[in-house]
Motif scaffolding. Structure first.
Motif, PDB file in Angstrom:
ATOM      1  N   GLU A  19       1.038  -1.130   0.040  1.00  0.00           N
ATOM      2  CA  GLU A  19      -0.039  -0.072   0.092  1.00  0.00           C
ATOM      3  C   GLU A  19       1.274   0.720  -0.297  1.00  0.00           C
ATOM      4  N   GLY A  20       1.931   1.344   0.733  1.00  0.00           N
ATOM      5  CA  GLY A  20       2.645   2.936   0.800  1.00  0.00           C
ATOM      6  C   GLY A  20       3.147   2.820  -0.410  1.00  0.00           C
ATOM      7  N   PRO A  21       3.714   2.087  -1.390  1.00  0.00           N
ATOM      8  CA  PRO A  21       4.303   2.334  -2.627  1.00  0.00           C
ATOM      9  C   PRO A  21       3.385   2.673  -3.744  1.00  0.00           C
ATOM     10  N   VAL A  22       2.635   2.331  -3.470  1.00  0.00           N
ATOM     11  CA  VAL A  22       0.810   2.986  -4.466  1.00  0.00           C
ATOM     12  C   VAL A  22       0.489   3.982  -4.104  1.00  0.00           C
ATOM     13  N   VAL A  23       0.811   4.604  -2.439  1.00  0.00           N
ATOM     14  CA  VAL A  23       0.257   5.827  -2.087  1.00  0.00           C
ATOM     15  C   VAL A  23       1.435   6.716  -2.763  1.00  0.00           C
ATOM     16  N   HIS A  24       2.535   6.854  -2.522  1.00  0.00           N
ATOM     17  CA  HIS A  24       3.369   7.287  -2.742  1.00  0.00           C
ATOM     18  C   HIS A  24       3.396   7.389  -4.214  1.00  0.00           C
ATOM     19  N   MET A  25       3.120   6.443  -5.040  1.00  0.00           N
ATOM     20  CA  MET A  25       2.777   6.599  -6.808  1.00  0.00           C
ATOM     21  C   MET A  25       1.332   7.035  -7.334  1.00  0.00           C
ATOM     22  N   GLY A  26       0.828   6.950  -6.590  1.00  0.00           N
ATOM     23  CA  GLY A  26      -0.570   8.068  -6.803  1.00  0.00           C
ATOM     24  C   GLY A  26      -0.838   9.494  -6.652  1.00  0.00           C
ATOM     25  N   ALA A  27       0.587   9.760  -5.312  1.00  0.00           N
ATOM     26  CA  ALA A  27       0.640  11.264  -5.107  1.00  0.00           C
ATOM     27  C   ALA A  27       1.605  11.528  -6.334  1.00  0.00           C
ATOM     28  N   SER A  28       2.036  11.130  -6.717  1.00  0.00           N
ATOM     29  CA  SER A  28       3.641  11.383  -7.754  1.00  0.00           C
ATOM     30  C   SER A  28       2.676  11.745  -8.999  1.00  0.00           C
ATOM     31  N   PHE A  29       1.149  10.566  -9.431  1.00  0.00           N
ATOM     32  CA  PHE A  29       0.060  11.711 -10.378  1.00  0.00           C
ATOM     33  C   PHE A  29      -0.089  12.750 -10.171  1.00  0.00           C
ATOM     34  N   GLY A  30      -0.774  12.750  -8.685  1.00  0.00           N
ATOM     35  CA  GLY A  30      -1.238  13.863  -8.764  1.00  0.00           C
ATOM     36  C   GLY A  30      -0.468  15.042  -8.472  1.00  0.00           C
ATOM     37  N   ALA A  31       0.910  15.362  -8.551  1.00  0.00           N
ATOM     38  CA  ALA A  31       1.975  15.894  -8.197  1.00  0.00           C
ATOM     39  C   ALA A  31       2.033  16.500  -9.960  1.00  0.00           C
ATOM     40  N   TRP A  32       1.878  15.607 -10.615  1.00  0.00           N
ATOM     41  CA  TRP A  32       2.429  15.991 -12.081  1.00  0.00           C
ATOM     42  C   TRP A  32       1.699  16.653 -12.821  1.00  0.00           C
ATOM     43  N   LEU A  33       0.188  16.462 -12.420  1.00  0.00           N
ATOM     44  CA  LEU A  33      -0.635  17.366 -13.190  1.00  0.00           C
ATOM     45  C   LEU A  33      -0.753  18.673 -12.235  1.00  0.00           C
ATOM     46  N   ALA A  34      -0.185  18.863 -10.748  1.00  0.00           N
ATOM     47  CA  ALA A  34      -0.753  20.229 -11.129  1.00  0.00           C
ATOM     48  C   ALA A  34       0.244  20.481 -11.267  1.00  0.00           C
ATOM     49  N   ARG A  35       1.787  20.513 -11.765  1.00  0.00           N
ATOM     50  CA  ARG A  35       3.221  20.808 -12.361  1.00  0.00           C
ATOM     51  C   ARG A  35       2.943  21.508 -13.355  1.00  0.00           C
ATOM     52  N   VAL A  36       2.000  20.326 -14.422  1.00  0.00           N
ATOM     53  CA  VAL A  36       2.201  20.865 -15.467  1.00  0.00           C
ATOM     54  C   VAL A  36       0.634  21.637 -16.294  1.00  0.00           C
ATOM     55  N   LEU A  37       0.148  21.904 -15.065  1.00  0.00           N
ATOM     56  CA  LEU A  37      -1.162  22.667 -15.467  1.00  0.00           C
ATOM     57  C   LEU A  37      -0.293  23.651 -14.046  1.00  0.00           C
ATOM     58  N   HIS A  38       0.354  24.213 -13.957  1.00  0.00           N
ATOM     59  CA  HIS A  38       0.617  25.298 -13.316  1.00  0.00           C
ATOM     60  C   HIS A  38      -0.523  25.867 -11.747  1.00  0.00           C
ATOM     61  N   LEU A  39      -0.347  24.701 -11.749  1.00  0.00           N
ATOM     62  CA  LEU A  39      -1.530  25.238 -10.290  1.00  0.00           C
ATOM     63  C   LEU A  39      -0.627  25.601  -8.740  1.00  0.00           C
ATOM     64  N   ARG A  40      -1.463  26.252  -8.069  1.00  0.00           N
ATOM     65  CA  ARG A  40      -1.586  26.464  -7.102  1.00  0.00           C
ATOM     66  C   ARG A  40      -1.333  26.061  -6.314  1.00  0.00           C
ATOM     67  N   ARG A  41      -0.233  26.484  -4.847  1.00  0.00           N
ATOM     68  CA  ARG A  41      -0.183  25.453  -3.735  1.00  0.00           C
ATOM     69  C   ARG A  41      -1.346  24.210  -3.777  1.00  0.00           C
TER      70      ARG A  41
END
Length: 597
Positions: free
Chosen positions: A141-163
């Motif tokens: 579960e820990g690894p998929v939590v880290h991977m899922g969070a990285s997907f959310g961070a990627w989308l936020a970074r691509v769209l230049h979302l605020r904090r």
């Protein structure tokens, strides 16, 4: 780079035209993150089974039953070879030469503006899949939590979302991953708030719920409606059992505390031996294989053994043996750098502890016992709650798995008591301990976290005046007269910062006109002034300003080339902190829609 930025801006402008509500945009993005995390969870679980099939010739969950028929050399060689592959992979390809997990997600959410590396998330998942498939006694579960969070961070970074929006999408990835792992959307949603975000923000609530549901839907379409554990029906025989559940909670807290404390002991022993980092997982795999000769149930994730415990198939002595064997190999695997999480191990430990306790309690008071299978489930929730610091989430997992309200109350009681023991004796969960080892703490409060989250590179100004070392004094006076904030920055011919000049620094030269004619900027400047680096936080900037009495400080690219790239003013640092605090308060109250861009 410019072309990518233009395309990204076009996407943002189209989003703004299509929908007027930023809350609606965030909800749509949450669905995307939920689908990505749910799909990633499926790939990860199938990856574990694929590696498991290659190593042991068995691609199903109930690995321990298959292992009983294998030769001893196969049981020992499998995790050892897997550890060697994982160790080399981590050493070569992962930042910090260590596996990444939930603590890194909390670090990102609390201290790094929800920024995470998607490549690191995928690489960590690959390392964990090989680890668990080859027999590492850790969790998935820990690894998929880290991977899922990285997907959310990627989308936020691509769209230049605020904090604030980026943190929400990070939580969306976490919620979807947990929900997909256990087929438990409520638990996924609460885990994201309880463990990762650290608060229940109303503006983040709806997107995280939608992402959690999406992750559940994705995995149900693929796996069906089956849950992680096959739970037999249990009924609480009497409310007189609750003192027994409370005692089980206390024992669960002690078990969690001792297991977590054993991990740094293993690390210290490994450091004293000076064993290379890349070979330590292989040593852990060798230990797992040797212990697995007597207890094959401890090899791998261990869901099959937990299901056996829930159906009361193990004796008291065997349950106690599994409890100690699992706690030992978990500390070895985690301490020596095998990749994996602590969720499944804590459930395993709780199952064995609860089952053993239930047999004793049933034997002592048979008329008041619900059967030791019920205690097994309560123990699972209690140990997991203490290790993860998530009593609400683990209670909800049990409720969603069983639908039994009375048993959920028992889990709630035991989980709270176990968490209290863990907090008092260990200062927090396993994740808090990991952060503490890095010099971080979520107990600092949101104000300190905000100060450490904002970097000087985000607020520094680039409108400053530099002068070369050889500038004469009249030229320095002229430049200083037109400089912003009445300060000059003296640099050499390579752009390295030499010192600073203010009106105060010119006071001696102003009265010694003869000497002033031959003086240069390098001679007048204050050499080695206090400086900041672009990666420093505004907490460090404010503290350095208080210590030195400076109102603004130069910012250097790094400590090696000392190239000046900007400067930070005290009022800008305080204003950035104030704005971030107001944004966080607004997010928590939900009195205003989140600002995405």
């Amino acid at each position: 780079m410019a072309e990518k930025l233009i395309k990204s801006n076009l996407v943002l402008s189209r989003l703004r035209r299509l929908v007027k509500s930023e809350q609606l945009v965030l909800s749509l993005l949450a669905l995307v993150v939920g689908a990505m995390a749910g799909g990633g969870t499926i790939l990860f679980r199938d990856g574990i089974l694929l590696v498991q099939a290659l190593v042991y010739g068995w691609g199903e969950e109930s690995l321990h039953q298959h292992l009983m028929g294998l030769s001893n050399w196969h049981l020992v060689l499998g995790p050892t070879a897997g550890g060697l592959v994982v160790g080399v992979f981590i050493y070569k390809f992962l930042p910090g030469q260590r596996p990444h997990g939930v603590a890194d997600v909390i670090d990102s959410a609390s201290f790094n503006d929800a920024r995470m590396s998607t490549r690191c998330g995928i690489k960590s998942a690959i390392a964990s899949a090989v680890s668990l498939g080859s027999g590492a006694s850790l969790g998935r579960e820990g690894p998929v939590v880290h991977m899922g969070a990285s997907f959310g961070a990627w989308l936020a970074r691509v769209l230049h979302l605020r904090r604030g929006a980026a943190r929400t999408l990070l939580g969306c990835g976490v919620a979807s991953a947990v929900a997909a792992s256990f087929n438990a959307p409520l638990a996924g949603m609460f885990f994201a708030h309880e463990v990762v975000l650290g608060h229940y923000a109303r503006t983040a609530f709806a997107p995280i719920v939608m992402s959690s549901v999406m992750g559940t839907v994705i995995t149900r379409l693929y796996y069906g409606s089956e849950v992680a554990f096959l739970i037999p029906l249990h009924n609480i025989q009497s409310f007189w059992e609750f003192p027994a559940f409370a005692l089980l909670g206390l024992l669960a807290g002690i078990t969690a505390m001792l297991t977590v404390r054993a991990i740094p002991v293993v690390q210290k022993v490994a450091d004293t031996t000076r064993a290379p980092l890349w070979c330590r997982p292989a040593i852990a795999g060798l230990v797992v294989g040797i212990v697995g000769l007597g207890f094959p149930q401890i090899i791998g994730v261990g869901y099959g053994a937990m299901n056996d415990a829930l159906y009361e198939t193990y004796s008291l002595t065997f349950l106690i043996g599994l409890l100690f064997a699992k706690a030992f190999v978990v500390a070895i695997c985690m301490g020596l750098g095998f990749a994996g999480g602590m969720f499944s191990p804590s459930l395993f430990l709780g199952a064995m502890l609860g089952g053993a306790f239930g047999i004793v309690a049933t034997h002592a008071l048979p008329d008041f016992s619900s059967g030791h299978g019920a205690y097994t489930l309560v123990g699972m929730g209690a140990v997991a709650a203490a290790v993860l610091g998530a009593p609400i989430s683990t209670t909800l997992i049990v409720f969603e798995l069983t639908g039994d309200y009375q048993l959920t109350i028992a889990v709630m009681l035991a989980s709270v008591l176990a968490s209290v023991i863990m907090d008092q004796a260990n200062g927090g969960s396993f994740f808090h301990w990991q952060l503490k080892m890095r010099g971080l703490s979520t107990n600092w409060g949101r104000e300190v976290n905000l100060l450490r989250m904002i970097k000087v590179a985000d607020i520094m100004k680039r409108e400053y005046v530099t002068v070369p070392l050889s500038h004469d004094l009249p030229s320095v006076r002229s430049a200083l007269f037109n400089a912003p904030y009445a300060e000059l920055f003296v640099v050499d011919d390579k752009g390295k910062l030499h010192g600073t000049i203010t009106l105060t620094d010119l006071r001696n030269a102003a009265f010694d006109t003869d000497a002033a004619q031959n003086m240069t900027a390098g001679e007048v400047a204050r050499s080695k002034p206090p400086v900041l680096f672009r990666t420093d936080s505004i907490e460090k900037a404010i503290r350095l300003m208080e210590q030195t009495g400076e109102e603004h400080l130069p910012v250097l690219n790094n400590g090696e080339d000392r190239e000046m790239i900007g400067f930070v003013h005290e009022k800008d640092a305080m204003m950035a902190y104030n704005n971030a605090l107001l944004e966080l308060q607004s997010e928590e109250r939900g009195d205003a829609p989140p600002k995405l861009f």
